[in-house]
Design a protein around this motif. Sequence first.
Motif, PDB file in Angstrom:
ATOM      1  N   ASP A 220       0.280  -1.164   3.964  1.00  0.00           N
ATOM      2  CA  ASP A 220       0.479   0.191   4.470  1.00  0.00           C
ATOM      3  C   ASP A 220      -0.481   0.471   5.620  1.00  0.00           C
ATOM      4  O   ASP A 220      -1.635   0.014   5.611  1.00  0.00           O
TER       5      ASP A 220
ATOM      6  N   VAL B 273      13.964   2.388   7.121  1.00  0.00           N
ATOM      7  CA  VAL B 273      13.292   1.091   7.215  1.00  0.00           C
ATOM      8  C   VAL B 273      11.815   1.272   6.884  1.00  0.00           C
ATOM      9  O   VAL B 273      11.191   0.403   6.280  1.00  0.00           O
ATOM     10  N   LEU B 274      11.241   2.407   7.291  1.00  0.00           N
ATOM     11  CA  LEU B 274       9.884   2.781   6.927  1.00  0.00           C
ATOM     12  C   LEU B 274       9.914   4.082   6.143  1.00  0.00           C
ATOM     13  O   LEU B 274      10.892   4.831   6.188  1.00  0.00           O
TER      14      LEU B 274
ATOM     15  N   LEU C 262      15.593  -2.023   3.815  1.00  0.00           N
ATOM     16  CA  LEU C 262      15.598  -3.476   3.945  1.00  0.00           C
ATOM     17  C   LEU C 262      15.876  -4.165   2.619  1.00  0.00           C
ATOM     18  O   LEU C 262      16.688  -5.092   2.540  1.00  0.00           O
ATOM     19  N   SER C 263      15.210  -3.701   1.559  1.00  0.00           N
ATOM     20  CA  SER C 263      15.451  -4.321   0.255  1.00  0.00           C
ATOM     21  C   SER C 263      16.865  -4.051  -0.222  1.00  0.00           C
ATOM     22  O   SER C 263      17.506  -4.900  -0.836  1.00  0.00           O
TER      23      SER C 263
ATOM     24  N   ALA D 217       4.811  -4.436   6.688  1.00  0.00           N
ATOM     25  CA  ALA D 217       5.115  -5.335   5.569  1.00  0.00           C
ATOM     26  C   ALA D 217       3.861  -6.026   5.054  1.00  0.00           C
ATOM     27  O   ALA D 217       3.780  -6.395   3.879  1.00  0.00           O
TER      28      ALA D 217
ATOM     29  N   ALA E 184       7.583  -3.142  11.887  1.00  0.00           N
ATOM     30  CA  ALA E 184       8.021  -3.445  10.524  1.00  0.00           C
ATOM     31  C   ALA E 184       7.222  -4.598   9.936  1.00  0.00           C
ATOM     32  O   ALA E 184       6.832  -4.572   8.763  1.00  0.00           O
ATOM     33  N   ARG E 185       6.946  -5.615  10.734  1.00  0.00           N
ATOM     34  CA  ARG E 185       6.178  -6.768  10.268  1.00  0.00           C
ATOM     35  C   ARG E 185       4.746  -6.359   9.928  1.00  0.00           C
ATOM     36  O   ARG E 185       4.179  -6.808   8.931  1.00  0.00           O
TER      37      ARG E 185
ATOM     38  N   TRP F 160       2.229   4.686   6.777  1.00  0.00           N
ATOM     39  CA  TRP F 160       3.546   4.054   6.847  1.00  0.00           C
ATOM     40  C   TRP F 160       3.628   2.921   5.835  1.00  0.00           C
ATOM     41  O   TRP F 160       2.689   2.149   5.658  1.00  0.00           O
ATOM     42  N   ARG F 161       4.751   2.822   5.165  1.00  0.00           N
ATOM     43  CA  ARG F 161       5.048   1.709   4.266  1.00  0.00           C
ATOM     44  C   ARG F 161       6.511   1.336   4.452  1.00  0.00           C
ATOM     45  O   ARG F 161       7.273   2.044   5.107  1.00  0.00           O
ATOM     46  N   LEU F 162       6.904   0.198   3.895  1.00  0.00           N
ATOM     47  CA  LEU F 162       8.302  -0.196   3.993  1.00  0.00           C
ATOM     48  C   LEU F 162       9.173   0.758   3.198  1.00  0.00           C
ATOM     49  O   LEU F 162       8.831   1.158   2.084  1.00  0.00           O
TER      50      LEU F 162
END
Length: 228
Positions: free
Chosen positions: A27, A56-57, A71-72, A24, A20-21, A65-67
């Motif tokens: 991409d 989450v992704l 989470l937001s 973030a 995830a980090r 892959w992107r967020l």
Amino acid sequence: MRQYNEGSGIKVLDRAVAIARSVAAGDKTLAELSDDTELPRATAHRIATALELHHVLARNDHGEWRLGPALSGYAAGPSPKLLAAAAPVMRELVAATGESAQLYQLTGSTRTCIAAEEPESGLHNVVPVGSRLTLAAGSAARVFAAHAPIDAPFDTADLERVRVDGFAESVAEREVGLASVSAPVFGPDGTLVAVLSISGPAERLRPSPAGKWGAALKDATARLSAEL
């Protein structure tokens, strides 16, 4: 390559956080994700796919892959500006239709009611604020699926029709005896921020909730989007 050495002792959790980090920061293709986290490709793919399942992704148009929205959604909560702008619009909508109105936001794998207005009398649908509902059924779920990267059991043609029409409807789909029509609320940048719904007894809204109140709902969401 970056090494993620700070560990909690729970290997799969540390790897998920590392992925995830990494995403973030920008991409990532699978190869880039594996390289950045120093995880084997098979491991990175397995964990990233699981994180996608929980929103989450997500994937961009190129398959990177992107967020995702989870989470937001968890962190931000309902915007005070959104709630303040929605209150008079929803009151007017309830007064005009005699039905209930709800405002939903996407919260990971569910949609959460962040505001609700009910008519003063008569049989009506009540959704308590804070209720988390499915993304697999109902008109609001269809609108989220049409405008956000979520997994939902609706076909492509159905979702394209929602985007073209500007609303979705359902009758006795999420709950027997309940019908609804829902429309998107967009932010200044054109992204989906919420879904506004009118709901009530199916016998009052049949055969088409959208045919009865779709125009009023689209007018309400247009005014609410303009306020934002």
